[in-house]
Write a protein that holds these residues in place. Structure first.
Motif, short mmCIF file in Angstrom:
data_model
loop_
_atom_site.label_atom_id
_atom_site.label_comp_id
_atom_site.label_asym_id
_atom_site.label_seq_id
_atom_site.Cartn_x
_atom_site.Cartn_y
_atom_site.Cartn_z
N THR A 125 0.90 -1.38 0.38
CA THR A 125 0.47 0.15 -0.30
C THR A 125 0.89 1.22 0.23
O THR A 125 0.72 2.35 -0.56
N VAL A 126 1.74 1.10 0.95
CA VAL A 126 2.64 2.32 0.48
C VAL A 126 3.37 2.37 -0.64
O VAL A 126 3.67 3.83 -1.60
N VAL A 127 4.18 1.55 -0.65
CA VAL A 127 4.37 1.70 -2.14
C VAL A 127 3.18 2.85 -3.32
O VAL A 127 4.48 2.69 -4.50
N GLY A 128 2.42 2.11 -3.27
CA GLY A 128 1.18 2.77 -4.30
C GLY A 128 1.14 3.37 -3.43
O GLY A 128 0.66 4.14 -5.19
N MET A 129 0.55 3.84 -3.21
CA MET A 129 1.05 5.53 -2.93
C MET A 129 1.78 5.99 -2.88
O MET A 129 2.03 7.32 -3.61
N ILE A 130 3.40 5.81 -2.68
CA ILE A 130 4.40 6.65 -3.41
C ILE A 130 4.31 6.97 -5.16
O ILE A 130 4.75 8.19 -5.44
N GLU A 131 3.79 5.28 -5.43
CA GLU A 131 3.61 5.65 -7.30
C GLU A 131 2.92 6.85 -7.66
O GLU A 131 2.23 7.72 -8.20
N ILE A 132 2.05 6.51 -6.09
CA ILE A 132 0.54 7.69 -6.69
C ILE A 132 0.90 9.64 -6.60
O ILE A 132 0.96 10.51 -7.37
N PHE A 133 1.66 9.35 -5.38
CA PHE A 133 2.42 11.04 -5.58
C PHE A 133 3.40 11.12 -6.29
O PHE A 133 3.82 12.55 -7.14
N GLY A 134 3.67 10.38 -7.20
CA GLY A 134 4.69 10.50 -8.15
C GLY A 134 4.24 10.75 -9.15
O GLY A 134 4.89 11.59 -10.13
N SER A 135 2.87 10.30 -9.09
CA SER A 135 1.97 10.50 -10.17
C SER A 135 1.76 12.11 -11.20
O SER A 135 1.76 13.20 -11.59
N GLN A 136 1.97 13.05 -9.62
CA GLN A 136 1.45 14.33 -9.58
C GLN A 136 2.73 15.11 -9.70
O GLN A 136 3.68 14.62 -10.10
N SER A 137 3.03 15.99 -11.00
CA SER A 137 3.74 17.13 -11.19
C SER A 137 2.84 18.48 -11.76
O SER A 137 1.37 18.66 -12.10
N PRO A 138 3.59 20.00 -11.70
CA PRO A 138 3.03 21.08 -11.81
C PRO A 138 2.30 20.79 -13.23
O PRO A 138 1.16 21.87 -13.26
N THR A 139 2.97 20.10 -13.97
CA THR A 139 2.56 20.56 -14.88
C THR A 139 1.20 19.34 -15.27
O THR A 139 -0.14 19.94 -16.46
N GLY A 140 0.50 19.15 -15.02
CA GLY A 140 -0.62 18.01 -14.55
C GLY A 140 -0.53 17.01 -14.39
O GLY A 140 0.74 15.70 -13.77
N ASN A 141 -1.53 16.02 -13.71
CA ASN A 141 -1.28 14.34 -13.92
C ASN A 141 -1.18 13.19 -14.48
O ASN A 141 -1.34 13.17 -15.77
N ASN A 142 -0.62 12.05 -14.94
CA ASN A 142 0.04 11.58 -14.68
C ASN A 142 -1.54 9.76 -14.97
O ASN A 142 -1.27 9.24 -14.20
N PRO A 143 -2.26 10.22 -15.13
CA PRO A 143 -3.43 9.30 -15.81
C PRO A 143 -2.92 7.16 -15.24
O PRO A 143 -3.86 6.94 -14.67
N THR A 144 -2.04 7.45 -16.39
CA THR A 144 -1.59 6.01 -16.21
C THR A 144 -0.75 5.29 -14.65
O THR A 144 -0.69 5.08 -14.43
N LEU A 145 0.14 6.57 -14.11
CA LEU A 145 1.10 6.55 -13.27
C LEU A 145 0.03 6.35 -11.71
O LEU A 145 0.29 5.70 -11.06
N LEU A 146 -1.06 7.62 -12.27
CA LEU A 146 -2.19 7.22 -10.89
C LEU A 146 -2.22 5.82 -10.51
O LEU A 146 -3.08 5.60 -9.41
N ALA A 147 -3.07 5.69 -12.15
CA ALA A 147 -4.35 4.58 -11.90
C ALA A 147 -3.28 2.79 -11.67
O ALA A 147 -3.42 2.05 -10.49
N HIS A 148 -2.23 3.49 -11.84
CA HIS A 148 -0.60 2.33 -11.26
C HIS A 148 -0.82 2.46 -9.60
O HIS A 148 -1.06 0.79 -8.96
N GLY A 149 -0.91 3.48 -9.33
CA GLY A 149 -0.35 3.17 -8.55
C GLY A 149 -1.43 2.80 -6.89
O GLY A 149 -1.60 1.91 -6.12
N ILE A 150 -3.26 3.16 -7.58
CA ILE A 150 -4.12 3.33 -6.42
C ILE A 150 -4.32 1.20 -6.70
O ILE A 150 -4.64 0.63 -6.04
N SER A 151 -3.95 0.51 -8.13
CA SER A 151 -3.97 -0.52 -8.43
C SER A 151 -3.00 -1.68 -7.51
O SER A 151 -3.12 -1.56 -6.53
N ILE A 152 -1.94 -0.27 -6.99
CA ILE A 152 -0.45 -1.22 -5.90
C ILE A 152 -1.34 -1.54 -5.01
O ILE A 152 -0.82 -2.25 -4.27
N ALA A 153 -1.88 0.05 -4.44
CA ALA A 153 -2.74 -0.08 -2.78
C ALA A 153 -3.40 -1.14 -2.81
O ALA A 153 -3.86 -1.27 -1.57
N LEU A 154 -4.51 -0.97 -2.98
CA LEU A 154 -5.67 -1.64 -3.15
C LEU A 154 -5.08 -3.05 -3.19
O LEU A 154 -5.62 -3.91 -2.47
#
Length: 207
Positions: A129-158
């Motif tokens: 779950t923690v690894v997934g949360m790191i992936e989620i936070f890694g998907s955040q960027s000043p230029t916008g969110n990366n939907p692929t990384l966001l979805a992957h992070g949520i999948s890992i966590a759940l």
């Protein structure tokens, strides 16, 4: 299933290994803790009947020892009396208790490993779950969110949280079940040993 494993990421592999190990331990314990292998219901009565007037000879004792775990404990007492016909009751009890400890250790084999899996699997799921949360936070960027990384992070966590619980809950249930079963067997062995000691005392084989 493979797509789920891919979605869960690399933290799922230790959980899969734990699930395979837990399943193997559960199957092994079911096979090893069968009543016929530990404490056959009529064995004590048969032993008392054979030893009604005299202690059985070494051949019968050896056959009894190979019968089951209860047979091992009873055979230890009979063998002691055969070797030392006037042994004290304390010596007889000591011999049977020594064999009983060996049998108890064998009955409890792998239970600690199963308990460790039951307590560790949720923590491994939490790690995923923690690894997934790191992936989620890694998907955040000043230029916008990366939907692929966001979805992957949520999948890992759940998925890792769910897998951790799926492994831990059955492991804990079976550990408690086997623990209770072993305790019941040990009580049976203890009571049977006590009956044999009283019987041998009535024959005057101990003093």
């Amino acid at each position: 299933m493979f797509s789920i494993i891919q979605a869960a990421g690399w933290p799922i592999w230790p959980l899969i290994a734990c699930s395979v190990l837990a399943l193997a331990l559960i199957i092994e314990r079911f096979i090893s803790l069968k009543t016929i292998k530990i404490a056959p219901p009529k064995l004590l009565d048969e032993v008392l009947n054979v030893a009604r007037t005299a202690v059985p000879g070494p051949d019968v004792v050896t056959q009894l020892e190979r019968n089951s775990a209860l047979g091992e404990v009873l055979a230890a007492g009979l063998r002691t009396v055969n070797a030392h016909p006037r042994c004290s009751e304390e010596d007889l009890r000591s011999a049977m208790e020594g064999t009983g400890r060996i049998v108890a250790h064998r009955l409890e084999r792998y239970l600690s490993a199963l308990a460790t899996i039951a307590s560790t699997a949720p923590l491994m799921g939490l790690f995923g779950t923690v690894v997934g949360m790191i992936e989620i936070f890694g998907s955040q960027s000043p230029t916008g969110n990366n939907p692929t990384l966001l979805a992957h992070g949520i999948s890992i966590a759940l998925y890792n949280t769910a897998f951790g619980l799926i492994i831990a809950i059955p492991s804990l249930i079976f550990w408690r079940y086997f623990r209770a079963r072993v305790d019941a067997y040990l009580m049976t062995l203890e009571l049977a040993s006590e009956r044999l000691v009283r019987h041998l005392n009535s024959l005057g084989k101990t003093r």
